[in-house]
Write an enzyme that holds these catalytic residues in place. Structure first.
Site, PDB file in Angstrom:
ATOM      1  N   ARG A   1       0.834  -1.203   0.000  1.00 43.68           N
ATOM      2  CA  ARG A   1       0.000   0.000   0.000  1.00 43.68           C
ATOM      3  C   ARG A   1       0.869   1.252   0.000  1.00 43.68           C
ATOM      4  NH1 ARG A   1      -2.224   1.820   4.460  1.00 43.68           N
ATOM      5  NH2 ARG A   1      -2.615  -0.248   5.313  1.00 43.68           N
TER       6      ARG A   1
ATOM      7  N   TYR B   1     -15.541  15.941 -16.189  1.00 40.04           N
ATOM      8  CA  TYR B   1     -16.045  14.564 -16.243  1.00 40.04           C
ATOM      9  C   TYR B   1     -17.076  14.371 -15.114  1.00 40.04           C
ATOM     10  CZ  TYR B   1     -16.048   9.625 -15.076  1.00 40.04           C
ATOM     11  OH  TYR B   1     -16.446   8.368 -14.738  1.00 40.04           O
TER      12      TYR B   1
ATOM     13  N   ASP C   1      -6.221  18.098 -15.282  1.00 40.64           N
ATOM     14  CA  ASP C   1      -6.500  16.715 -15.679  1.00 40.64           C
ATOM     15  C   ASP C   1      -6.101  16.585 -17.144  1.00 40.64           C
ATOM     16  OD1 ASP C   1      -7.671  14.352 -16.625  1.00 40.64           O
ATOM     17  OD2 ASP C   1      -9.290  14.438 -15.151  1.00 40.64           O
TER      18      ASP C   1
ATOM     19  N   LYS D   1      -7.069   5.293 -19.795  1.00 44.62           N
ATOM     20  CA  LYS D   1      -7.325   5.766 -21.150  1.00 44.62           C
ATOM     21  C   LYS D   1      -6.093   5.582 -22.043  1.00 44.62           C
ATOM     22  CE  LYS D   1     -11.319   6.673 -19.477  1.00 44.62           C
ATOM     23  NZ  LYS D   1     -11.344   7.159 -18.178  1.00 44.62           N
TER      24      LYS D   1
HETATM   25  O1  7XF Z   1     -11.346   6.634 -12.437  1.00 43.05           O
HETATM   26  P1  7XF Z   1     -11.077   6.573 -13.911  1.00 43.05           P
HETATM   27  O2  7XF Z   1      -9.792   5.912 -14.267  1.00 43.05           O
HETATM   28  O3  7XF Z   1     -12.281   6.034 -14.670  1.00 43.05           O
HETATM   29  O4  7XF Z   1     -10.873   8.095 -14.402  1.00 43.05           O
HETATM   30  C1  7XF Z   1     -11.760   9.138 -14.117  1.00 43.05           C
HETATM   31  C2  7XF Z   1     -11.616  10.199 -15.147  1.00 43.05           C
HETATM   32  C3  7XF Z   1     -10.865  11.318 -14.813  1.00 43.05           C
HETATM   33  N1  7XF Z   1     -10.678  12.319 -15.710  1.00 43.05           N
HETATM   34  C4  7XF Z   1     -11.208  12.266 -16.932  1.00 43.05           C
HETATM   35  C5  7XF Z   1     -10.976  13.398 -17.872  1.00 43.05           C
HETATM   36  C6  7XF Z   1     -11.951  11.159 -17.323  1.00 43.05           C
HETATM   37  O5  7XF Z   1     -12.459  11.128 -18.563  1.00 43.05           O
HETATM   38  C7  7XF Z   1     -12.166  10.100 -16.412  1.00 43.05           C
HETATM   39  C8  7XF Z   1     -12.955   8.904 -16.774  1.00 43.05           C
HETATM   40  N2  7XF Z   1     -13.837   9.104 -17.852  1.00 43.05           N
HETATM   41  C9  7XF Z   1     -14.500   7.989 -18.520  1.00 43.05           C
HETATM   42  C10 7XF Z   1     -15.298   8.593 -19.688  1.00 43.05           C
HETATM   43  O6  7XF Z   1     -15.436   9.826 -19.769  1.00 43.05           O
HETATM   44  O7  7XF Z   1     -15.712   7.835 -20.551  1.00 43.05           O
HETATM   45  C11 7XF Z   1     -15.288   7.160 -17.555  1.00 43.05           C
HETATM   46  C12 7XF Z   1     -16.387   6.324 -18.033  1.00 43.05           C
HETATM   47  S1  7XF Z   1     -17.910   6.584 -17.080  1.00 43.05           S
END
Ligand code: 7XF
Length: 408
Positions: free
Chosen positions: A71, A124, A196, A221
């Site tokens: 951790r 997001y 971000d 991503k």
């Molecule tokens: O916790 P995750 O790895 O899913 O990341 C959260 C997140 C943080 N910043 C941005 C700009 C994001 O696009 C995301 C996750 N987005 C996906 C989307 O927009 O499709 C999650 C699917 S509901």
């Protein structure tokens, strides 16, 4: 457990000495320290044996480098962190269990009741939910501002503002925010800037070079790139990252990345530059096709001169990226017809995968916004989002053109 990060990561190398892919492939791993193994070993161990009680005590006191418990650090995770730090041009990085784990661990480490944060109007959906339902519940003021509006930003900043947080380009409507401008205004009141950078990756945009203090990522991503894991990261100054590690993750969120996910992200990074070039080239072509189609009302792609922040995007990003948002003349119903008509693209949330993905923000990724807030935050009900994948462009053109014909 002081100095955990410091003890485990070497100082970031000169990021300008080698090319991006070279750093992504080679940095942070010495094969000759591992029997010549080109790939960093996957360390599946929750805990680490101490040679003596005194050694364990020294490690807990931060007086001796070395691992204690996964951790608080794992050697596979450390390799990934070294790569992420050097690619973003930061002093240190911390990999975590998800993008949301990274964002929440960062905020929980540094904010206290009575503090304020200023955030961009478009985020997001789960980040929006965390800010409105998480931070606000604990007495932290959250102010949504159009960060393209300098006067509004100035008015929102106070001496209690701890952070200014935004995405650029923003998920889902592709608004581009001027990182250097926001950093300059935020720093005047002592606030720190968090970007971000998920949509861009450090290959397309390095916010720290424009004055940001932290970069956060969903590694789910483009950075891992194959849609086979959930992970996140934060990059910044060593002392700050150490605090997020030693308090935010260790004691508050526990959002620890699994060693396998760290390994797979390291593998994904080797092809990041190649993949991004392909995502960008295909997206540029599809954005033009979509813009020229008579079923289409508006296209949001920073590479099109019609984009409201086109010049800023040219200045701030190496290329306009692989994400496109658009609205059809027939609104929501036409959007649904488009989405149901694609045959090659997949109807799925997430982004940055090899597969082209199409989704409807208002009913999917941004459903966490109340409808009237979505409208106020510039996320229209008819908006369709496309994550352009790595398939052959000829096949994508056929699929998207055919689906647009159904969207009339
Ligand atoms: O916790 P995750 O790895 O899913 O990341 C959260 C997140 C943080 N910043 C941005 C700009 C994001 O696009 C995301 C996750 N987005 C996906 C989307 O927009 O499709 C999650 C699917 S509901």
């Amino acid at each position: 457990m002081k100095n955990v990060v410091e003890s485990l990561t070497t100082p970031a190398a000169d990021t300008t000495a080698t090319g991006f892919s070279t750093r992504a492939i080679h940095h942070g791993h010495d094969p000759f320290a591992h029997h010549g193994a080109l790939n960093p070993p996957l360390y599946l161990s929750a805990t680490y044996a101490f040679e003596s009680t005194a050694q364990g005590q020294r490690r807990f006191r931060g007086e001796e480098p070395g691992y204690i418990y996964s951790r608080v650090g794992n050697p596979t995770e450390s390799v990934l962190e070294e790569k992420l730090a050097v690619l973003e041009g930061g002093e240190a990085a911390l990999a975590m269990a998800s993008g949301m784990g990274a964002i929440t661990s960062l905020f929980w480490t540094f904010v206290a009741p009575g503090d304020e944060v200023v955030v961009d109007m478009t985020l997001y959906g789960c980040t929006y939910a965390f800010l409105t339902e998480g931070l606000r519940k604990f007495g932290i003021g959250v102010h949504f501002v159009d960060l393209g509006d300098t006067a509004a930003l100035r008015a929102a900043l106070t001496d209690r503002t701890r952070f200014v947080f935004f995405e650029t380009p923003a998920n889902p409507n592709m608004r581009v925010v001027d990182i250097a401008m926001v950093a300059e205004l935020a720093h005047r009141v002592g606030a720190r800037v968090v970007v971000d950078n998920t949509y861009c990756t450090p290959y397309l945009q390095r916010p720290l070079e424009h004055g940001a203090d932290f970069v956060v990522h969903s590694l789910t991503k483009y950075l891992s790139g194959h849609g086979d894991l959930i992970a996140g990261a934060v990059i910044g100054r060593r002392e700050d990252i150490q605090q997020i590690h030693a308090h935010g993750v260790k004691d508050m969120t526990g959002a620890v990345i699994s060693p396998l996910d760290a390994y797979l992200t390291i593998r994904g990074l080797k092809t990041l530059e190649l993949r991004m070039d392909r995502h960008c080239a295909s997206a540029a072509q599809l954005a033009e096709l979509i813009a020229a189609h008579r079923a289409v009302d508006a296209v949001y792609y920073p590479g099109l001169p019609s984009h409201p922040q086109y010049r800023l995007a040219q200045r701030q990003m190496r290329a306009p990226g692989g994400m496109i948002a658009f609205e059809l003349k027939g609104g929501y119903d036409a959007g649904v017809r488009f989405m149901d008509a694609v045959r090659l693209a997949m109807r799925a949330v997430s982004l940055g995968d090899a597969e082209t993905l199409v989704q409807h923000p208002a009913s999917m990724t941004h459903i966490t916004y109340p409808p009237e807030e979505r409208a106020r935050h510039g996320i229209s009900e008819g908006l369709v989002r496309l994550s352009v994948g790595l398939e052959n462009i000829e096949d994508l053109v056929v699929d998207i053109r055919n689906a647009l014909d159904h969207g009339r």
